[in-house]
Scaffold this active site. Structure first.
Site, PDB file in Angstrom:
ATOM      1  N   GLU A 187      -0.288 -12.261 -29.739  1.00  0.00           N
ATOM      2  CA  GLU A 187      -1.253 -12.703 -30.752  1.00  0.00           C
ATOM      3  C   GLU A 187      -1.145 -14.196 -31.032  1.00  0.00           C
ATOM      4  OE1 GLU A 187      -3.767 -11.183 -31.759  1.00  0.00           O
ATOM      5  OE2 GLU A 187      -3.312  -9.224 -30.937  1.00  0.00           O
ATOM      6  N   TYR A 227      -4.194 -13.268 -40.283  1.00  0.00           N
ATOM      7  CA  TYR A 227      -4.646 -12.627 -39.054  1.00  0.00           C
ATOM      8  C   TYR A 227      -3.472 -12.039 -38.275  1.00  0.00           C
ATOM      9  CZ  TYR A 227      -5.811 -11.749 -34.324  1.00  0.00           C
ATOM     10  OH  TYR A 227      -5.905 -11.112 -33.130  1.00  0.00           O
ATOM     11  N   ASP A 248     -10.439 -11.769 -36.470  1.00  0.00           N
ATOM     12  CA  ASP A 248     -10.365 -13.027 -35.727  1.00  0.00           C
ATOM     13  C   ASP A 248     -11.786 -13.590 -35.638  1.00  0.00           C
ATOM     14  OD1 ASP A 248     -11.634 -11.464 -33.853  1.00  0.00           O
ATOM     15  OD2 ASP A 248     -10.275 -11.942 -32.207  1.00  0.00           O
TER      16      ASP A 248
HETATM   17  N1  ADE Z   1      -7.321 -11.722 -29.024  1.00  0.00           N
HETATM   18  C1  ADE Z   1      -6.427 -11.572 -29.981  1.00  0.00           C
HETATM   19  N2  ADE Z   1      -5.836 -10.367 -29.925  1.00  0.00           N
HETATM   20  C2  ADE Z   1      -6.366  -9.749 -28.863  1.00  0.00           C
HETATM   21  C3  ADE Z   1      -6.168  -8.492 -28.271  1.00  0.00           C
HETATM   22  N3  ADE Z   1      -5.284  -7.646 -28.764  1.00  0.00           N
HETATM   23  N4  ADE Z   1      -6.914  -8.199 -27.208  1.00  0.00           N
HETATM   24  C4  ADE Z   1      -7.807  -9.083 -26.740  1.00  0.00           C
HETATM   25  N5  ADE Z   1      -8.029 -10.273 -27.236  1.00  0.00           N
HETATM   26  C5  ADE Z   1      -7.320 -10.617 -28.291  1.00  0.00           C
END
Ligand code: ADE
Length: 285
Positions: free
Chosen positions: A43, A124, A142
């Site tokens: 993340e 987040y 997000d």
């Molecule tokens: N962007 C942030 N977290 C994500 C996730 N788990 N899968 C795909 N894109 C992401």
């Protein structure tokens, strides 16, 4: 207007979103783990870097640092070297600091407040770990998901409104799949230039692609990135790349960076703890 009279966008749509999303869920490696450290690393990397660039770096990072303790035991310079190519190296510094805190706690926090107490972990990221590692009933917002709600509700939202709308829509016990499917919906259909003809919830979307886009200027929806060529970010990146391979004499740094404000940028990198200056030599910490 409060969020309560804003139509409950997606509150009845669990079936449609999961039915659309699960069969086509992108096969991303961090979706095969529930290890909170591995999820946290993914993340943090994904915050400002595109998926294809993150995938190999995520594997390499976890090979080198499979646990917070392994990361905490390494000098920050080693973490920055592995970060090379992802950009925004402050994230690596924060992750290293979070690893130190985690290895001191001994146990990964499982509450929102516990996660928010980690360096560099904001609203987040804390919720992403709760949902994607612990499968807690929470909503991650997000930029892609903030765009979906602003469009679906049909107006610009505040951060609190989008979070409340997202929380109201999470189907109980299915938060992991729900949030992953919404991420894919935002990444592949409800894109900045949307493909409304392919959207499973277009019938309940207040905007449905007609008129001014309510996502523009809505909280949490990022604007297009400013130009990289000639930017301070590019100059900092050039120095960090050089330093991940060798020491650089301070006198040569402006040439490496190719930017008129090199000395101010170096001073800031030193102040942020990303670079050290010792005896006229710049190095990673
Ligand atoms: N962007 C942030 N977290 C994500 C996730 N788990 N899968 C795909 N894109 C992401």
């Amino acid at each position: 207007m409060t969020i309560d009279d804003s139509d409950g966008f997606l509150t009845q749509a669990g079936g449609a979103v999961l039915g659309w999303g699960l069969p086509r869920l992108r096969a991303l490696p961090w979706r095969h783990t529930r290890d909170p450290w591995a999820v946290l690393v993914s993340e943090v990397m994904l915050q400002q870097t595109q998926v294809p660039r993150v995938v190999p770096k995520w594997h390499a990072f976890l090979d080198a640092f499979p646990t917070p303790a392994a990361c905490a035991a390494a000098p920050l310079g080693d973490v920055l070297r592995l970060w090379q190519g992802l950009g925004y190296p402050r994230r690596a510094r924060n992750l290293h600091a979070a690893a130190t805190a985690l290895s001191e706690f001994g146990e990964f926090p499982r509450t929102l407040d516990g996660l928010l107490a980690l360096p560099g972990v904001g609203q987040y990221t804390a919720r992403a770990v709760l949902v994607f590692a612990f499968e807690a009933d929470a909503a991650v917002v997000d930029t892609n998901i903030a765009r979906i709600y602003a469009r679906g509700i049909g107006r610009r939202l505040t951060a609190a409104q989008v979070q409340a709308a997202a929380e109201a829509a999470v189907p109980p016990e299915e938060s992991w799949a729900w949030n992953q499917c919404l991420m894919d919906l935002g990444a592949t259909v409800c894109r900045p230039l949307p493909l409304c003809g392919e959207c499973p919830v277009v019938a309940t979307c207040a905007w449905h692609g007609v008129g001014p886009d309510p996502a523009i200027g809505s909280a949490g929806v990022s604007r297009t990135q400013s130009r990289f060529e000639g930017s301070e970010r590019q100059a900092r990146g050039r120095l960090m790349k050089a330093l991940s391979e060798r020491s650089v004499a301070a006198a040569d740094a402006a040439e490496v960076m190719g930017h008129p404000a090199a000395s101010r940028l170096i001073e800031a990198l030193c102040a942020e703890g990303l670079v050290t200056l010792d005896d006229g030599w710049l190095r990673l910490p």
